[in-house]
Write a protein that holds these residues in place. Structure first.
Motif, PDB file in Angstrom:
ATOM      1  N   MET A  73       0.832  -1.202   0.000  1.00  0.00           N
ATOM      2  CA  MET A  73       0.000   0.000   0.000  1.00  0.00           C
ATOM      3  C   MET A  73       0.871   1.258   0.000  1.00  0.00           C
ATOM      4  O   MET A  73       0.575   2.234  -0.704  1.00  0.00           O
ATOM      5  N   ALA A  74       1.936   1.254   0.794  1.00  0.00           N
ATOM      6  CA  ALA A  74       2.817   2.419   0.857  1.00  0.00           C
ATOM      7  C   ALA A  74       3.491   2.678  -0.488  1.00  0.00           C
ATOM      8  O   ALA A  74       3.602   3.827  -0.935  1.00  0.00           O
ATOM      9  N   ILE A  75       3.941   1.617  -1.145  1.00  0.00           N
ATOM     10  CA  ILE A  75       4.584   1.761  -2.457  1.00  0.00           C
ATOM     11  C   ILE A  75       3.603   2.319  -3.475  1.00  0.00           C
ATOM     12  O   ILE A  75       3.939   3.216  -4.274  1.00  0.00           O
ATOM     13  N   ASN A  76       2.364   1.819  -3.467  1.00  0.00           N
ATOM     14  CA  ASN A  76       1.356   2.301  -4.414  1.00  0.00           C
ATOM     15  C   ASN A  76       1.064   3.781  -4.197  1.00  0.00           C
ATOM     16  O   ASN A  76       0.914   4.546  -5.164  1.00  0.00           O
ATOM     17  N   ARG A  77       0.997   4.194  -2.954  1.00  0.00           N
ATOM     18  CA  ARG A  77       0.729   5.604  -2.673  1.00  0.00           C
ATOM     19  C   ARG A  77       1.917   6.482  -3.061  1.00  0.00           C
ATOM     20  O   ARG A  77       1.739   7.604  -3.531  1.00  0.00           O
ATOM     21  N   TYR A  78       3.126   5.978  -2.881  1.00  0.00           N
ATOM     22  CA  TYR A  78       4.315   6.725  -3.292  1.00  0.00           C
ATOM     23  C   TYR A  78       4.338   6.890  -4.808  1.00  0.00           C
ATOM     24  O   TYR A  78       4.620   7.996  -5.311  1.00  0.00           O
ATOM     25  N   ILE A 134      14.174  -6.211  13.878  1.00  0.00           N
ATOM     26  CA  ILE A 134      13.729  -6.478  12.506  1.00  0.00           C
ATOM     27  C   ILE A 134      12.372  -5.839  12.246  1.00  0.00           C
ATOM     28  O   ILE A 134      12.166  -5.167  11.219  1.00  0.00           O
ATOM     29  N   PHE A 135      11.431  -6.034  13.163  1.00  0.00           N
ATOM     30  CA  PHE A 135      10.103  -5.452  12.988  1.00  0.00           C
ATOM     31  C   PHE A 135      10.151  -3.929  13.012  1.00  0.00           C
ATOM     32  O   PHE A 135       9.421  -3.266  12.260  1.00  0.00           O
ATOM     33  N   SER A 136      11.008  -3.372  13.852  1.00  0.00           N
ATOM     34  CA  SER A 136      11.117  -1.915  13.918  1.00  0.00           C
ATOM     35  C   SER A 136      11.654  -1.341  12.612  1.00  0.00           C
ATOM     36  O   SER A 136      11.193  -0.291  12.142  1.00  0.00           O
ATOM     37  N   PHE A 137      12.608  -2.033  12.005  1.00  0.00           N
ATOM     38  CA  PHE A 137      13.114  -1.588  10.697  1.00  0.00           C
ATOM     39  C   PHE A 137      12.026  -1.699   9.629  1.00  0.00           C
ATOM     40  O   PHE A 137      11.934  -0.841   8.736  1.00  0.00           O
ATOM     41  N   ALA A 138      11.211  -2.748   9.701  1.00  0.00           N
ATOM     42  CA  ALA A 138      10.115  -2.898   8.746  1.00  0.00           C
ATOM     43  C   ALA A 138       9.114  -1.756   8.896  1.00  0.00           C
ATOM     44  O   ALA A 138       8.663  -1.160   7.901  1.00  0.00           O
ATOM     45  N   PHE A 139       8.769  -1.413  10.143  1.00  0.00           N
ATOM     46  CA  PHE A 139       7.850  -0.301  10.379  1.00  0.00           C
ATOM     47  C   PHE A 139       8.459   1.019   9.920  1.00  0.00           C
ATOM     48  O   PHE A 139       7.759   1.884   9.386  1.00  0.00           O
ATOM     49  N   LEU A 140       9.778   1.169  10.130  1.00  0.00           N
ATOM     50  CA  LEU A 140      10.467   2.377   9.688  1.00  0.00           C
ATOM     51  C   LEU A 140      10.375   2.539   8.181  1.00  0.00           C
ATOM     52  O   LEU A 140      10.070   3.631   7.676  1.00  0.00           O
ATOM     53  N   LEU A 141      10.614   1.471   7.451  1.00  0.00           N
ATOM     54  CA  LEU A 141      10.582   1.543   5.995  1.00  0.00           C
ATOM     55  C   LEU A 141       9.181   1.849   5.489  1.00  0.00           C
ATOM     56  O   LEU A 141       8.991   2.688   4.592  1.00  0.00           O
ATOM     57  N   ILE A 142       8.175   1.193   6.058  1.00  0.00           N
ATOM     58  CA  ILE A 142       6.796   1.425   5.629  1.00  0.00           C
ATOM     59  C   ILE A 142       6.388   2.869   5.903  1.00  0.00           C
ATOM     60  O   ILE A 142       5.826   3.549   5.032  1.00  0.00           O
ATOM     61  N   ALA A 143       6.678   3.339   7.124  1.00  0.00           N
ATOM     62  CA  ALA A 143       6.309   4.708   7.483  1.00  0.00           C
ATOM     63  C   ALA A 143       7.079   5.736   6.659  1.00  0.00           C
ATOM     64  O   ALA A 143       6.541   6.788   6.301  1.00  0.00           O
ATOM     65  N   ASP A 144       8.341   5.439   6.347  1.00  0.00           N
ATOM     66  CA  ASP A 144       9.154   6.372   5.576  1.00  0.00           C
ATOM     67  C   ASP A 144       8.602   6.545   4.166  1.00  0.00           C
ATOM     68  O   ASP A 144       8.527   7.663   3.643  1.00  0.00           O
ATOM     69  N   ILE A 145       8.218   5.451   3.545  1.00  0.00           N
ATOM     70  CA  ILE A 145       7.650   5.531   2.199  1.00  0.00           C
ATOM     71  C   ILE A 145       6.278   6.195   2.232  1.00  0.00           C
ATOM     72  O   ILE A 145       5.898   6.949   1.333  1.00  0.00           O
ATOM     73  N   ASP A 146       5.526   5.913   3.300  1.00  0.00           N
ATOM     74  CA  ASP A 146       4.156   6.410   3.386  1.00  0.00           C
ATOM     75  C   ASP A 146       4.089   7.861   3.832  1.00  0.00           C
ATOM     76  O   ASP A 146       3.092   8.538   3.593  1.00  0.00           O
ATOM     77  N   ALA A 147       5.147   8.365   4.508  1.00  0.00           N
ATOM     78  CA  ALA A 147       5.151   9.744   4.993  1.00  0.00           C
ATOM     79  C   ALA A 147       5.637  10.675   3.891  1.00  0.00           C
ATOM     80  O   ALA A 147       6.808  10.621   3.513  1.00  0.00           O
ATOM     81  N   PRO A 148       4.780  11.534   3.344  1.00  0.00           N
ATOM     82  CA  PRO A 148       5.205  12.355   2.214  1.00  0.00           C
ATOM     83  C   PRO A 148       6.128  13.503   2.571  1.00  0.00           C
ATOM     84  O   PRO A 148       6.772  14.058   1.689  1.00  0.00           O
TER      85      PRO A 148
END
Length: 254
Positions: free
Chosen positions: A65-70, A219-233
């Motif tokens: 979802m984050a990639i699609n929005r980016y 590992i999970f924190s890095f995953a959340f970081l990447l998702i939020a980073d892509i999703d945060a405009p």
């Protein structure tokens, strides 16, 4: 939670601390109840495997979802630059006085749209939005006045082009508002907390390899970081650069 996801680095820190805490708590509970039979461990392994699998699916779905929005934001930035560039050319169809006025306002409007993409200060956002609405009203008024004075198909073409310019800004704004649903973040948080607590409880010893309980939270924190980073405009390291608008501004300036 919604405001927290706007700041990826802060989300990473909070996630790692919270997940590490529940993992340590789970390990502490295991030490309090060391005598467990084989059947109990088998059930625990099944539950942990199912929880991790479900969490992996949710993370993958959220990342998609984050990639699609980016990609959507990048597409609308390109479309906005094309709409402004096209209207800049169509301004030549207007009378000379109106054409000069429209081109002047469009040049300022382009610079303001670049500022919209580059702005990271929340306090300046209202100022940019107010100025954008004012320039759009000025542009529409300039083209409408000319079209009303000489209602010809050529004038209508310039009017339609200005409508595309205004619409493209609306699509861009909607794309910036379009974020991963907060319910998805809550679900990921709950599943991550449960899986780390179970992983901590599953650990055999606090002395041998105690640091391993922090691997999964990291590992999970890095995953959340990447998702939020892509999703945060605006507040992430990964952002949409207004390359097409900057190129257009240079061509206008030249």
């Amino acid at each position: 939670m919604e405001n927290l996801t706007h700041y990826p680095l802060l989300l990473f820190a909070v996630s790692f601390v919270a997940l590490s805490a529940v993992a340590v708590a789970g390990s502490w509970l295991r030490r309090r109840n060391p005598d467990t039979d084989h059947e109990h461990n088998e059930h625990l392994n099944v539950i942990l495997g199912a929880t991790l699998t479900l969490l992996g699916l949710i993370i993958g779905f959220s990342f998609s979802m984050a990639i699609n929005r980016y990609d959507q934001r990048k597409h609308f930035e390109e479309a906005e630059a094309n709409a402004i560039g096209t209207e800049m050319l169509r301004a030549d169809l207007l009378p000379s006085a109106s054409a000069a006025n429209v081109r002047k306002i469009l040049a300022e409007y382009t610079r303001l749209r670049i500022e919209f993409y580059l702005n990271k200060d929340d306090d300046q956002r209202n100022r940019i939005d107010e100025r954008t609405a004012q320039l759009q009203a000025d542009l529409w008024s300039a083209v409408r006045t000319s079209a009303s004075a000489q209602p010809t198909p050529v004038e209508a073409l310039a009017l339609a082009g200005m409508n595309d310019v205004i619409n493209s800004q609306g699509y861009t704004q909607a794309a910036f508002w379009n974020r991963i649903p907060i319910a998805a973040w809550y679900l990921m948080a709950v599943m991550a907390l449960c899986s780390n607590a179970l992983m901590g409880y599953r650990s055999r010893s606090a002395k041998s390899g105690a640091w391993l309980v922090f691997v999964l939270p990291l590992i999970f924190s890095f995953a959340f970081l990447l998702i939020a980073d892509i999703d945060a405009p605006r507040h992430g390291l990964i952002e949409v650069r207004p390359q097409n608008l900057e190129s257009l501004a240079k061509s206008i300036g030249g």
